[in-house]
Design a protein around this motif. Structure first.
Motif, short mmCIF file in Angstrom:
data_model
loop_
_atom_site.label_atom_id
_atom_site.label_comp_id
_atom_site.label_asym_id
_atom_site.label_seq_id
_atom_site.Cartn_x
_atom_site.Cartn_y
_atom_site.Cartn_z
N HIS A 84 0.64 -1.08 0.03
CA HIS A 84 -0.04 -0.13 -0.07
C HIS A 84 0.90 1.39 0.05
O HIS A 84 0.58 2.11 -0.70
CB HIS A 84 -0.83 0.01 1.26
CG HIS A 84 -1.73 -1.21 1.39
ND1 HIS A 84 -1.67 -1.92 2.43
CD2 HIS A 84 -2.80 -1.77 0.65
CE1 HIS A 84 -2.50 -3.06 2.47
NE2 HIS A 84 -3.10 -2.98 1.35
N ALA A 85 1.89 1.47 0.96
CA ALA A 85 2.69 2.41 1.00
C ALA A 85 3.43 2.67 -0.52
O ALA A 85 3.57 3.81 -0.72
CB ALA A 85 4.03 2.00 1.86
N TYR A 86 3.86 1.54 -1.18
CA TYR A 86 4.51 1.58 -2.55
C TYR A 86 3.68 2.40 -3.39
O TYR A 86 4.14 3.36 -4.24
CB TYR A 86 4.69 0.28 -3.05
CG TYR A 86 5.63 0.42 -4.29
CD1 TYR A 86 6.60 0.67 -4.52
CD2 TYR A 86 4.96 -0.82 -5.24
CE1 TYR A 86 7.48 0.57 -5.69
CE2 TYR A 86 5.69 -0.57 -6.59
CZ TYR A 86 6.98 -0.17 -6.68
OH TYR A 86 7.67 -0.24 -7.73
N THR A 87 2.40 2.02 -3.47
CA THR A 87 1.47 2.68 -4.43
C THR A 87 1.29 4.15 -4.26
O THR A 87 1.34 5.17 -5.15
CB THR A 87 0.08 1.91 -4.64
OG1 THR A 87 0.10 0.65 -4.50
CG2 THR A 87 -0.66 2.23 -5.75
N THR A 88 1.28 4.39 -3.00
CA THR A 88 0.75 5.72 -2.69
C THR A 88 2.10 6.72 -2.49
O THR A 88 2.22 7.73 -2.97
CB THR A 88 0.25 5.96 -1.32
OG1 THR A 88 -0.91 4.86 -0.93
CG2 THR A 88 -0.30 7.29 -1.02
N LEU A 89 3.20 5.98 -2.42
CA LEU A 89 4.45 6.72 -2.53
C LEU A 89 4.63 7.26 -4.03
O LEU A 89 5.12 8.14 -4.31
CB LEU A 89 5.73 5.68 -2.26
CG LEU A 89 6.86 6.12 -2.41
CD1 LEU A 89 7.25 7.43 -1.69
CD2 LEU A 89 8.26 5.07 -2.31
N ALA A 90 4.38 6.24 -4.97
CA ALA A 90 4.70 6.62 -6.33
C ALA A 90 3.68 7.76 -6.70
O ALA A 90 4.16 8.93 -7.32
CB ALA A 90 4.17 5.42 -7.32
N ARG A 112 13.88 3.02 -6.56
CA ARG A 112 15.09 2.99 -7.51
C ARG A 112 15.33 1.52 -7.77
O ARG A 112 15.78 1.09 -8.81
CB ARG A 112 15.98 3.62 -6.62
CG ARG A 112 17.50 3.58 -7.37
CD ARG A 112 17.53 4.18 -8.69
NE ARG A 112 18.86 3.83 -9.39
CZ ARG A 112 19.01 2.79 -10.36
NH1 ARG A 112 18.08 1.88 -10.24
NH2 ARG A 112 20.29 2.83 -10.92
N GLN A 113 14.88 0.82 -6.84
CA GLN A 113 15.50 -0.78 -6.87
C GLN A 113 14.70 -1.57 -8.11
O GLN A 113 15.53 -2.27 -8.75
CB GLN A 113 15.24 -1.43 -5.52
CG GLN A 113 15.94 -2.66 -5.42
CD GLN A 113 17.21 -2.78 -5.42
OE1 GLN A 113 17.74 -1.60 -5.24
NE2 GLN A 113 17.87 -3.68 -5.47
N VAL A 114 13.43 -1.33 -8.34
CA VAL A 114 12.77 -2.17 -9.32
C VAL A 114 12.39 -1.04 -10.62
O VAL A 114 11.65 -0.19 -10.16
CB VAL A 114 11.64 -2.67 -8.74
CG1 VAL A 114 10.47 -3.58 -9.69
CG2 VAL A 114 12.12 -3.69 -7.58
N ARG A 133 10.98 15.43 -16.94
CA ARG A 133 9.54 15.72 -17.20
C ARG A 133 8.87 14.51 -17.98
O ARG A 133 7.95 13.82 -17.70
CB ARG A 133 9.27 16.80 -17.90
CG ARG A 133 9.11 18.26 -17.16
CD ARG A 133 8.58 19.18 -17.82
NE ARG A 133 9.02 20.54 -16.73
CZ ARG A 133 9.98 21.21 -17.33
NH1 ARG A 133 10.44 21.29 -18.45
NH2 ARG A 133 10.04 22.56 -16.48
N GLU A 134 9.50 13.92 -18.94
CA GLU A 134 9.14 12.96 -19.79
C GLU A 134 8.89 11.61 -19.07
O GLU A 134 8.28 10.85 -19.01
CB GLU A 134 10.02 12.92 -20.88
CG GLU A 134 9.92 13.82 -22.11
CD GLU A 134 10.78 13.71 -23.26
OE1 GLU A 134 11.35 12.84 -23.58
OE2 GLU A 134 10.90 14.89 -24.01
N LEU A 135 10.05 11.41 -18.33
CA LEU A 135 10.17 10.18 -17.66
C LEU A 135 8.94 10.16 -16.49
O LEU A 135 8.63 8.98 -16.11
CB LEU A 135 11.36 10.05 -16.79
CG LEU A 135 12.57 9.84 -17.98
CD1 LEU A 135 13.97 9.91 -17.13
CD2 LEU A 135 12.57 8.39 -18.54
N ALA A 159 8.28 6.66 -15.11
CA ALA A 159 9.62 5.66 -15.45
C ALA A 159 10.51 6.15 -14.00
O ALA A 159 11.57 6.89 -14.26
CB ALA A 159 10.21 6.00 -16.49
N PHE A 160 10.00 6.09 -12.80
CA PHE A 160 10.78 6.65 -11.52
C PHE A 160 12.13 6.04 -11.55
O PHE A 160 12.90 6.88 -11.24
CB PHE A 160 9.88 6.17 -10.25
CG PHE A 160 8.59 6.53 -10.16
CD1 PHE A 160 8.23 7.99 -10.22
CD2 PHE A 160 7.69 5.93 -10.45
CE1 PHE A 160 6.90 8.33 -10.18
CE2 PHE A 160 6.29 6.19 -10.28
CZ PHE A 160 6.11 7.59 -10.25
#
Ligand code: ME8
Length: 520
Positions: A21-27, A333-335, A404-406, A411-412
C-alpha cells in the motif's frame, strides 16, 4: 495554471497497511510533489474502501460493528500516509455522506441513459455464479482452477463461493466496441504496454454484463429506489474518484480537476480500472481518466507477502530502521516501475550505502565542509565562472526536460538513474578540480570551484526533492536556500544562490550508513 489530478486505489480496511500500500501511494506522492514543484495545480487523492462483504466479515470476526471497525482501520491508513510524508490533498472514506450521495446519483445517471445499442444500461435479473469475497469479484467457470483440497479457486488463489440472488446488472457487453475504440485512439490510456495488451485481449474476447448489486448482506450503499439491494462494492469504490472532485456538483470548482490525469493501481486491480470504470463513466456521459498505470507486485525475500505466511513488511518498522527517505528512494530506485520486485534487506543496505551515503551524501558532506572550513561558512564568490563550470551546473538543471518525460511515463527508476548520473559527474568534478590543492595554488579558483559545486548540489537537491523531501530540505537548510526558492523555476545558473549566503553551521551528514550485516 495547468492541473494535475492523481489518485491511489482506496485501500480495503480489512487489514493493516503494508509495504504494498505504501508503495502505490509513494509513487503518487512523488508525482504530486514533482508536478507541484513544476508549477502545476495538483490534486492528490487517497483513501479507504470501507464497504463490502470482506470488510463486513473482518469486523464480524472481531465482534465489532462495521463502522467502528472501519473508523479504526481507516485511521491506520491515514497514519501510514502521514508517517510516509505523503502530501495528499484529500483522504476519502467511502462511508462518508458525500460519497454515498455521489454513488447514488451516478447510479441514477447511468440508469437513465441508454447503452450504445439503445438498451437500458441497468436492468434487474438474477445472478447465479461464482464470487470471491477476498477479491470482491465475480468469476466465470472458465476462470477457475483447482485449489488445495480440490476446492475451486480463482486464478488469484482466492476461494470462491456459489451465489444466487436477485441482482441489478450493468450492460457491460454493449460497451465492448466503445472501449476498444478508446484503447485504440488513446494508446497511452493503459500502461505499461504489456498490461495494455492484456486488457485489450480480454475485452476483444467479449464482455459479460456485470452484476452491480447484492441482496444477501447490507454493508454498502443502498441502491436508489430499491432498498433490498446494496451496490456492488467495486462500483461504489471506483466512484470515489469523482466524489472527491465534487460529483455530483459539476459546477463546483473542484470538478475542474476531472478527468483525472492518472489512476495509479497495482496490477491486481487493472481490469476494474481499465474496463469497468471507463464503461461506467461512458455510460454516465463523463470524460474518461487520461491514464491508468498498473505497477508490479512486491514479494518478500522471494515469497508472496501475506498475513498467513507471516512475512508482511511493516512500513512503520522499515522507516524506523532505515529512515523514511532512504525507504522512499529504495522502493522507487530498486525495481523498474511496472515490474514485480523482491524486497531484501541485503539489497537495501547495499543500495542505501552506495547511492545515498557514498554518492550523494559524501558529495554534500565534502563540498559543504570545504566551504564551511575554507570560505568562512559562506557561499564563496564565483570570480567569474568558466565555460565548463556553467556546463556542469546547467547540465544538471537541463535534465529537467528529460525528467518531465520520464515522470509523465512513471519511469521513476530511470528518473533517479538520470539524476544519479549527474551526482556521479559532480563527484568527478570534485576529484578533477581538487579544491584542496587549489587552496594552496589558486585560492580564487578554489572559490569558483566550490561555488560551482554548491550550485551543482543545489540543482541536484531541487530535482531529487520529490523523492526525498525531508533529506533535501536538510540540504537546503544547510545551504541557506529559502523555502520559497525550492521550485523548479529556480533551476539553473541564472537562479544561483547569492555569494555570501551563510551556511547553517557545521555540515552534518544527510544519509545514514549501515553495516553490511544489518542487511542479513
Ligand atoms: O484492491 N505489492 O484494495 P487493497 C505491490 N479496495 N502493491 C501492493 C501489494 C504488493 N505486494 N499489495 C497491495 C483494493 N498492493 C480495492 C481498491 S480502488 C477504487 C479499490 C497495493 O487494499 C496495490 O496498489 O486490496 C494494489 O492494487 C492495492 O494495494 C490493493 O489494495
Amino acid at each position: 495554471m495547468s492541473r494535475y489530478y492523481v489518485t491511489t486505489p482506496i485501500y480495503y480496511v480489512n487489514d493493516a497497511p503494508h509495504i504494498g500500500h505504501a508503495y502505490t501511494t509513494l509513487a503518487c506522492d512523488v508525482l504530486a510533489r514533482f508536478m507541484r514543484l513544476d508549477g502545476k495545480d495538483v490534486r492528490f487523492l487517497t483513501g479507504t474502501d470501507e464497504h463490502g462483504q470482506k470488510v463486513e466479515k473482518a469486523a464480524a470476526e472481531k465482534s465489532i460493528d462495521p463502522l467502528t471497525f472501519t473508523d479504526e482501520i481507516s485511521q491506520n491508513f491515514r497514519n501510514l500516509a502521514d508517517a510516509m510524508n505523503f502530501s495528499y490533498d484529500d483522504f476519502i472514506r467511502t462511508t462518508e455522506a458525500r460519497h454515498i450521495t455521489s454513488c447514488q446519483i451516478l447510479w441514477r445517471t447511468i440508469a437513465e441513459r441508454d447503452s450504445p445499442k439503445g438498451r437500458k444500461n441497468i436492468y434487474l435479473d438474477k445472478y447465479a455464479g461464482w464470487y470471491a469475497v477476498r477479491d470482491e469479484a465475480f468469476y466465470t467457470e472458465g476462470e477457475l482452477q483447482d485449489g488445495p483440497g480440490g476446492q475451486k479457486v480463482a486464478s488469484t488463489g482466492a476461494a470462491v463461493e456459489w451465489i444466487e440472488e436477485p441482482s441489478y446488472f450493468f450492460r457491460l457487453s454493449d460497451w465492448q466496441e466503445d472501449l476498444l475504440r478508446h484503447y485504440a485512439e488513446n494508446p497511452d490510456f493503459i500502461a505499461p504496454k504489456s498490461r495494455r495488451n492484456e486488457v485489450v485481449k480480454f475485452v476483444e474476447g467479449g464482455l459479460n454484463d456485470l452484476s452491480i448489486s447484492r441482496t444477501t448482506f447490507n454493508w454498502g450503499v443502498p441502491v436508489p429506489d430499491d432498498e433490498d439491494h446494496i451496490m456492488y462494492v467495486w462500483l461504489d469504490a471506483l466512484t470515489n474518484y469523482v466524489t472527491a472532485v465534487g460529483h455530483p456538483n459539476v459546477d463546483d470548482a473542484l470538478w475542474e480537476y476531472w478527468p483525472a490525469d492518472l489512476h495509479m493501481v497495482g496490477k491486481d486491480i487493472l481490469r476494474f480500472h481499465a474496463v469497468y470504470w471507463p464503461a461506467f463513466l461512458m455510460a454516465a456521459g463523463f470524460a474518461l481518466p487520461k491514464r491508468v498505470f498498473a505497477h508490479g507486485w512486491w514479494t518478500n525475500e522471494g515469497q508472496k507477502i501475506s498475513k498467513s505466511v507471516g512475512n508482511v513488511i511493516d512500513p512503520f518498522d522499515l522507516t524506523q530502521r532505515y529512515g523514511l527517505d532512504p525507504i522512499r528512494y529504495f522502493l522507487l530506485r530498486q525495481v523498474p516501475f511496472g515490474n514485480d520486485g523482491d524486497f531484501s534487506h541485503k539489497a537495501m543496505v547495499h543500495r542505501l550505502n552506495g547511492d545515498l551515503a557514498n554518492d550523494f551524501g559524501n558529495l554534500c558532506q565534502r563540498v559543504l565542509s570545504m566551504i564551511f572550513r575554507n570560505c568562512a561558512g559562506k557561499i564563496p564568490p564565483s570570480h567569474g565562472l568558466q565555460e565548463e563550470d556553467f556546463a556542469f551546473i546547467n547540465g544538471i538543471a537541463g535534465c529537467i526536460e528529460e525528467l518531465r518525460e520520464l515522470m509523465e511515463a512513471q519511469a521513476f527508476h530511470q528518473a533517479l538513474e538520470l539524476i544519479w548520473q549527474h551526482v556521479g559527474n559532480a563527484n568527478r568534478y570534485v576529484d578533477e578540480h581538487a579544491p584542496w590543492e587549489l587552496r594552496k595554488t589558486n585560492p580564487d579558483r578554489m572559490e569558483s570551484v566550490l561555488y560551482t559545486l554548491a550550485e551543482g548540489i543545489r540543482n541536484l537537491a531541487l530535482l531529487t526533492s520529490p523523492f526525498m523531501p525531508d533529506a533535501m530540505a536538510r540540504v537546503f537548510e544547510q545551504m541557506g536556500v529559502d523555502v520559497d526558492q525550492r521550485g523548479f523555476d529556480r533551476l539553473g545558473s541564472s537562479n544561483a544562490l547569492a555569494s555570501g549566503t551563510q551556511l547553517a553551521g557545521k555540515p552534518q551528514p544527510i544519509f545514514p550508513r549501515f553495516l553490511e550485516e544489518e542487511g542479513d
